[in-house]
Design a protein around this motif. Structure first.
Motif, PDB file in Angstrom:
ATOM      1  N   TYR A  70      48.379  54.131  37.832  1.00  0.00           N
ATOM      2  CA  TYR A  70      47.475  53.303  38.534  1.00  0.00           C
ATOM      3  C   TYR A  70      47.886  52.160  39.045  1.00  0.00           C
ATOM      4  CZ  TYR A  70      44.100  56.581  36.292  1.00  0.00           C
ATOM      5  OH  TYR A  70      43.510  57.938  36.108  1.00  0.00           O
ATOM      6  N   VAL A  98      41.055  52.561  41.850  1.00  0.00           N
ATOM      7  CA  VAL A  98      40.318  51.499  41.398  1.00  0.00           C
ATOM      8  C   VAL A  98      39.547  51.849  40.184  1.00  0.00           C
ATOM      9  CG1 VAL A  98      38.602  49.827  41.868  1.00  0.00           C
ATOM     10  CG2 VAL A  98      40.509  50.083  43.466  1.00  0.00           C
ATOM     11  N   ARG A  99      39.049  53.255  40.136  1.00  0.00           N
ATOM     12  CA  ARG A  99      37.964  53.312  39.078  1.00  0.00           C
ATOM     13  C   ARG A  99      39.053  53.652  37.873  1.00  0.00           C
ATOM     14  NH1 ARG A  99      34.190  57.341  42.912  1.00  0.00           N
ATOM     15  NH2 ARG A  99      32.735  55.531  43.512  1.00  0.00           N
ATOM     16  N   LEU A 101      41.773  52.396  37.225  1.00  0.00           N
ATOM     17  CA  LEU A 101      42.358  51.066  36.509  1.00  0.00           C
ATOM     18  C   LEU A 101      41.084  50.315  35.907  1.00  0.00           C
ATOM     19  CD1 LEU A 101      44.025  49.558  39.889  1.00  0.00           C
ATOM     20  CD2 LEU A 101      45.040  49.967  37.518  1.00  0.00           C
ATOM     21  N   ALA A 102      39.969  50.562  36.053  1.00  0.00           N
ATOM     22  CA  ALA A 102      38.824  49.774  35.604  1.00  0.00           C
ATOM     23  C   ALA A 102      38.710  50.411  33.936  1.00  0.00           C
ATOM     24  CB  ALA A 102      37.296  50.134  36.194  1.00  0.00           C
ATOM     25  N   LYS A 103      39.234  51.782  33.802  1.00  0.00           N
ATOM     26  CA  LYS A 103      39.116  52.445  32.531  1.00  0.00           C
ATOM     27  C   LYS A 103      40.404  52.324  31.681  1.00  0.00           C
ATOM     28  CE  LYS A 103      36.418  56.255  34.229  1.00  0.00           C
ATOM     29  NZ  LYS A 103      36.260  57.600  34.437  1.00  0.00           N
ATOM     30  N   LEU A 113      44.156  43.574  42.625  1.00  0.00           N
ATOM     31  CA  LEU A 113      42.843  43.958  42.802  1.00  0.00           C
ATOM     32  C   LEU A 113      42.010  43.180  43.437  1.00  0.00           C
ATOM     33  CD1 LEU A 113      41.708  45.450  39.408  1.00  0.00           C
ATOM     34  CD2 LEU A 113      41.773  46.848  41.520  1.00  0.00           C
ATOM     35  N   ASP A 131      33.613  46.224  39.857  1.00  0.00           N
ATOM     36  CA  ASP A 131      33.234  46.549  38.742  1.00  0.00           C
ATOM     37  C   ASP A 131      34.691  46.666  37.892  1.00  0.00           C
ATOM     38  OD1 ASP A 131      30.796  47.309  39.074  1.00  0.00           O
ATOM     39  OD2 ASP A 131      31.226  49.450  39.952  1.00  0.00           O
ATOM     40  N   ALA A 132      35.934  47.163  38.518  1.00  0.00           N
ATOM     41  CA  ALA A 132      37.005  47.006  37.667  1.00  0.00           C
ATOM     42  C   ALA A 132      37.252  45.584  37.287  1.00  0.00           C
ATOM     43  CB  ALA A 132      38.217  47.476  38.570  1.00  0.00           C
ATOM     44  N   GLU A 135      35.155  44.684  34.454  1.00  0.00           N
ATOM     45  CA  GLU A 135      35.887  45.264  33.249  1.00  0.00           C
ATOM     46  C   GLU A 135      37.259  44.647  32.511  1.00  0.00           C
ATOM     47  OE1 GLU A 135      34.405  47.511  31.220  1.00  0.00           O
ATOM     48  OE2 GLU A 135      33.013  47.934  32.335  1.00  0.00           O
ATOM     49  N   LEU A 136      37.949  43.862  33.630  1.00  0.00           N
ATOM     50  CA  LEU A 136      39.264  43.601  33.182  1.00  0.00           C
ATOM     51  C   LEU A 136      39.305  42.019  33.042  1.00  0.00           C
ATOM     52  CD1 LEU A 136      41.337  45.802  35.261  1.00  0.00           C
ATOM     53  CD2 LEU A 136      40.747  46.346  32.951  1.00  0.00           C
ATOM     54  N   ASN A 175      28.918  41.460  37.706  1.00  0.00           N
ATOM     55  CA  ASN A 175      30.142  41.395  37.080  1.00  0.00           C
ATOM     56  C   ASN A 175      30.706  40.109  36.700  1.00  0.00           C
ATOM     57  OD1 ASN A 175      31.583  44.193  37.064  1.00  0.00           O
ATOM     58  ND2 ASN A 175      30.525  44.025  39.233  1.00  0.00           N
TER      59      ASN A 175
END
Length: 403
Positions: A70, A98-99, A101-103, A113, A131-132, A135-136, A175
């Motif tokens: 990713y 990107v999705r 990476l968020a996980k 990002l 959103d990512a 999360e990060l 976020n």
């Protein structure tokens, strides 16, 4: 040729999957997953369509195991960011990446990002990036700085008549609230004041509520970041908020009153604005006194006396400032009102005009304070040619001090 390559990729992936299920993990040093190695190699060798298939295949694997891919793919997307808008396949690669990476939980990609966020205009992709980041980004100072600055600039642009994408603003605010960094307090307040939409205002209010730390200090510091023209609305909002308790609101009111009385301005319009702000805060502190307010209330009284004497404020404002000192219960307030009564006594002794209501307010509030420092000016007042009601008030205040 493309079909042959894709078939080869499928066979390699299948073999890698079998290998990963049968091979034993090393007990000496970590090894790169065969699937990760294969997918990364295929990503590098393939065209844009193959790259998308690789990303879709990676999405079916545990996200943390695919983090290096990713991150690698993100570099490719950022390098080709100008083409994301016009190339749907590249767009799908970016969105999938990107999705993922968020996980995946890899904070090292935050800078890239954010670079991608600033480089693209599509709101779906920008929201996925935010959103990512949400999360990060917790604990990453630069991410907080980036989000704070972008949101605040966007709120400012909306106040200037610009029409930013409200979905993206909402995602950014939500976020930022998820990251919950105390430095975001002024930003949330700014968004609330901007009134971009009810939904965004509610998200910002929730963000404020989720911040830890000294809410009163944070609120006062937030006011420093606002133009004084916004202080009145901000103060009214925070003093009426159900998110702050009365003690916190009182400390906030005292702190902002301190800012207001120390603020220097040559603008008549700004001076009027500051007087109105001070009046709001003084009224609140009269009803909700706090020890922290003693010094700013005395400074406010001094300013109000000057303003009253020069015709820049009303008698009611002066009476309110006197009442606030009386409600404070502080020695400092009693000393200042005693000095002022001495001055009023001098005026009377020298046949200088005075305002009877003001004299009565000073005497009655000295009685309320009940401090011995007031004894001498109160006693002297009983010897002067005041109206009978003033003399009676002074005598009552003296009697109260002697009990």
């Amino acid at each position: 040729m493309k079909r042959s390559f894709i078939l080869s990729l499928f066979l390699i992936l299948a073999a890698a999957a079998v290998y990963s299920q049968t091979s034993q993990p090393s007990t000496t040093s970590p090894q790169t997953s065969p699937i990760l190695s294969t997918l990364t190699a295929a990503f590098d060798r393939g065209d844009v369509n193959t790259k998308l298939q690789v990303m879709q295949r990676a999405a079916a694997q545990p996200a943390d195991q695919m983090a290096p891919l990713y991150s690698h793919a993100l570099d490719y997307v950022v390098d080709n960011a100008p083409d994301v808008k016009t190339n749907d396949t590249l767009y799908q690669i970016a969105l999938t990446d990107v999705r993922g990476l968020a996980k995946a939980g890899d904070k090292s990609v935050l800078s890239q990002l954010w670079h991608l966020f600033l480089s693209v205009n599509d709101n779906t992709l920008r929201i996925a990036i935010l959103d990512a980041v949400g999360e990060l980004g917790k604990g990453d100072a630069q991410t907080v700085v980036n989000l704070n600055a972008w949101i605040q600039d966007t709120a400012l642009s909306s106040q200037g008549g610009a029409r930013p994408d409200q979905q993206v603003i909402l995602s950014a605010v939500q976020n930022l609230a998820k990251i919950a960094d105390s430095t975001s307090y002024p930003v949330f307040l700014h968004v609330i004041l901007a009134q971009v939409s009810d939904t965004i205002t509610a998200a910002a209010a929730k963000g404020l509520q989720g911040l830890s730390g000294d809410a009163a200090a944070a609120s006062v510091d937030a006011m420093r970041h606002l133009d004084p023209a916004q202080w009145s609305y901000a103060a009214q909002y925070l003093l009426s908020s159900d998110q702050l308790d009365d003690a916190t609101k009182s400390k906030f009111a005292a702190g902002v009153l301190g800012l207001a009385v120390d603020f220097k301005s040559s603008s008549a319009e700004q001076q009027l604005t500051l007087r109105n702000v001070r009046a709001i805060l003084v009224r609140y502190l009269t009803q909700h006194p706090t020890p922290e307010a003693a010094n700013p209330l005395v400074k406010n009284f001094n300013l109000t006396v000057q303003e009253f004497d020069t015709g820049r404020t009303t008698r009611d404002r002066l009476l309110e400032s006197i009442a606030a000192l009386g409600a404070s219960g502080s020695d400092q307030a009693a000393a200042r009102l005693s000095d002022y009564l001495n001055l009023l006594n001098t005026y009377t002794e020298n046949d200088r005009s005075y305002d009877t209501q003001v004299v009565l307010a000073v005497i009655n509030n000295l009685k309320t304070l009940g401090k011995q420092v007031a004894y001498q000016p109160l006693f002297y007042a009983t010897l002067l040619k005041y109206p009978q009601r003033v003399l009676q008030a002074a005598q009552d205040a003296l009697s109260a001090l002697q009990k």
